[in-house]
Scaffold this motif. Structure first.
Motif, PDB file in Angstrom:
ATOM      1  N   THR A 270      38.041  44.858  51.340  1.00  0.00           N
ATOM      2  CA  THR A 270      36.707  45.480  51.494  1.00  0.00           C
ATOM      3  C   THR A 270      35.668  44.521  51.660  1.00  0.00           C
ATOM      4  OG1 THR A 270      36.665  45.486  49.056  1.00  0.00           O
ATOM      5  CG2 THR A 270      37.768  47.434  50.148  1.00  0.00           C
ATOM      6  N   ALA A 271      35.555  43.456  50.976  1.00  0.00           N
ATOM      7  CA  ALA A 271      34.387  42.568  51.321  1.00  0.00           C
ATOM      8  C   ALA A 271      34.484  41.880  52.823  1.00  0.00           C
ATOM      9  CB  ALA A 271      34.445  41.517  50.391  1.00  0.00           C
ATOM     10  N   GLY A 274      32.949  44.745  54.991  1.00  0.00           N
ATOM     11  CA  GLY A 274      31.693  44.955  54.698  1.00  0.00           C
ATOM     12  C   GLY A 274      30.638  43.771  55.651  1.00  0.00           C
ATOM     13  N   GLU A 275      31.475  42.630  55.942  1.00  0.00           N
ATOM     14  CA  GLU A 275      31.020  41.664  56.879  1.00  0.00           C
ATOM     15  C   GLU A 275      30.826  42.044  58.285  1.00  0.00           C
ATOM     16  OE1 GLU A 275      33.105  37.829  56.519  1.00  0.00           O
ATOM     17  OE2 GLU A 275      32.791  38.078  54.128  1.00  0.00           O
ATOM     18  N   GLY A 277      30.356  45.328  58.863  1.00  0.00           N
ATOM     19  CA  GLY A 277      29.768  46.626  58.892  1.00  0.00           C
ATOM     20  C   GLY A 277      30.550  47.837  58.681  1.00  0.00           C
ATOM     21  N   ASP A 279      32.640  50.690  56.751  1.00  0.00           N
ATOM     22  CA  ASP A 279      32.611  51.387  55.462  1.00  0.00           C
ATOM     23  C   ASP A 279      33.437  52.707  55.539  1.00  0.00           C
ATOM     24  OD1 ASP A 279      31.867  52.354  52.983  1.00  0.00           O
ATOM     25  OD2 ASP A 279      30.375  53.453  53.691  1.00  0.00           O
ATOM     26  N   VAL A 295      39.464  51.296  54.187  1.00  0.00           N
ATOM     27  CA  VAL A 295      38.657  50.615  55.462  1.00  0.00           C
ATOM     28  C   VAL A 295      39.330  50.084  56.438  1.00  0.00           C
ATOM     29  CG1 VAL A 295      36.811  49.789  53.755  1.00  0.00           C
ATOM     30  CG2 VAL A 295      38.648  48.241  53.876  1.00  0.00           C
TER      31      VAL A 295
END
Length: 405
Positions: A270-271, A274-275, A277, A279, A295
């Motif tokens: 999930t991290a 996020g990098e 973009g 979600d 994700v």
């Protein structure tokens, strides 16, 4: 030395029972053809197994056919009721089935991290008892349990681990105490997932493969020549502790942070999303495994959606390539040592990635090892643990019940 008549009967009975379990309902003529036994011998064993309550008439071969030759015999499904449990860090799921694996009841309960050992165990045991009652099971014959920990190969017990809640070990003992007539067995969750994928999922045509578990955490299960391999201490497949490049440090004997887990665990996935973009959206589940799967599923959707914007599609492409690079690191280490020929991306994340993610991992893997390796997505996903627990419970129950006089 020729077998005695009683031994020969027992061998023939077990052969017939296995065929009925694996091939489904069969007529006496079909049993004769598959076993190679004589017609009188088959007639005797059918009568004997029916009298013992192990098989029963479940139908006929055709609407126009009547009489003994048309009878279809099957395993007596109601002879025993079984339970399977998937014990996670913060939840328990259970299903109850009959002897042929037909699910009679299912239930689950969340168990918060701040729940004490006693209350957590009581919630889990009550869940099992409620599901058994809903299924109409007077008593459970066998209970199979999947847990995220190491199982001592000598004792078959869950080993103490600093990373697991204390109630996990207590639950097994409490179930045995509350269900004194049931046979209770426990197995590592990833091992059970591999057994399920081999029996019902992505590895049905492989006797040798490795399942790479991608859920809240990471793990691996090794099946070689049709046999699950556990290792000297029960730790085969603890791939979360594998030292890999790209982390901030090295794992320790008590913490897999810095190992493959730091690249491929749900939080890391999930991290990484996020990098780029990405979600999963407001409707995404909140627990780790589901969030990681969400994700990945969103990225696969963006890549496959012809109407997606160029920017979102490019972000999804980048994320999936980066994730495939990470997964290939762990897979390449396993392939270099075991040469399994097939790697199944299991768990919730493996299923969510589907052929799209599996294909990217396979392409990256081909640049890292000369050993030909097929990469497949899980068919069963997170549900593989429950299915594997049920398969082992059925196997154990049949081992007992199919031993006829």
């Amino acid at each position: 030395m020729r077998a005695s008549p009683s031994t020969a009967r027992a061998i023939n009975d077990r052969l017939a029972l296995r065929l009925l379990q694996d091939e489904g309902p069969l007529t006496a003529a079909q049993l004769k053809l598959l076993t190679g036994l004589s017609r009188p011998t088959v007639s005797d064993l059918v009568e004997r197994l029916a009298a013992s309550g192990l098989i029963e008439v479940v139908g006929e071969t055709g609407a126009r056919r009547r009489g003994p030759n048309a009878r279809l015999y099957g395993i007596a499904a109601g002879r025993a009721q079984l339970a399977a449990l998937d014990v996670r860090t913060e939840s328990v799921a259970v299903l109850v089935s009959d002897l042929v694996g037909r699910v009679l009841a299912e239930a689950s309960v969340p168990i918060g991290g701040d729940t004490g050992t006693g209350p957590a165990v009581e919630q889990a045991v009550t869940l099992v008892e409620r599901a058994a009652k809903e299924a109409g099971a007077g008593r459970l014959h066998t209970v199979g349990i999947g847990v995220p920990g190491l199982i001592d190969p000598a004792s078959g017990e869950l080993r103490t681990s600093s990373g697991l809640p204390a109630w996990h070990r207590r639950l097994v003992a409490e179930l045995q105490e509350r269900l004194p007539k049931a046979r209770v067995s426990v197995e590592n969750e990833t091992n059970l997932a591999a057994l399920a994928e081999r029996g019902e999922g992505a590895a049905r045509d492989h006797d040798t493969f490795v399942l790479l578990w991608l859920g809240h955490g990471t793990g691996a299960a090794v099946v070689l020549d049709g046999r699950l391999r556990r290792g000297a201490s029960g730790g085969t497949g603890e791939i979360g502790f594998l030292p890999v490049p790209g982390t901030s440090g090295l794992p320790s004997a008590t913490d897999c942070e810095g190992g493959f887990h730091s690249l491929a665990g749900a939080a890391a996935i999930t991290a990484l999303a996020g990098e780029y973009g990405i979600d999963a959206g407001a409707g995404a589940e909140t627990d780790g495994a589901s969030a990681g799967a969400a994700v990945v599923r969103e990225a696969v959707r963006s890549v496959s959606d012809a109407g997606a914007s160029t920017a979102s599609s490019a972000a999804a492409e980048g994320f999936l390539d980066a994730l495939a690079e990470r997964l290939a690191l762990g897979a390449a280490s396993v392939v270099a040592v075991l040469d399994p020929g097939c790697v199944v991306l299991g768990g919730e994340v493996g299923q969510a990635g589907g052929p799209e993610l599996a294909g990217r991992v396979a392409r990256r893997l081909r640049t890292m090892t000369p050993l030909p390796t097929e990469v497949r997505p899980s068919v069963l996903g997170g549900g593989a643990v429950l299915r594997g627990a049920l398969l082992t419970a059925r196997e154990a129950a049949q081992e007992t019940l199919f031993t006829t006089p």
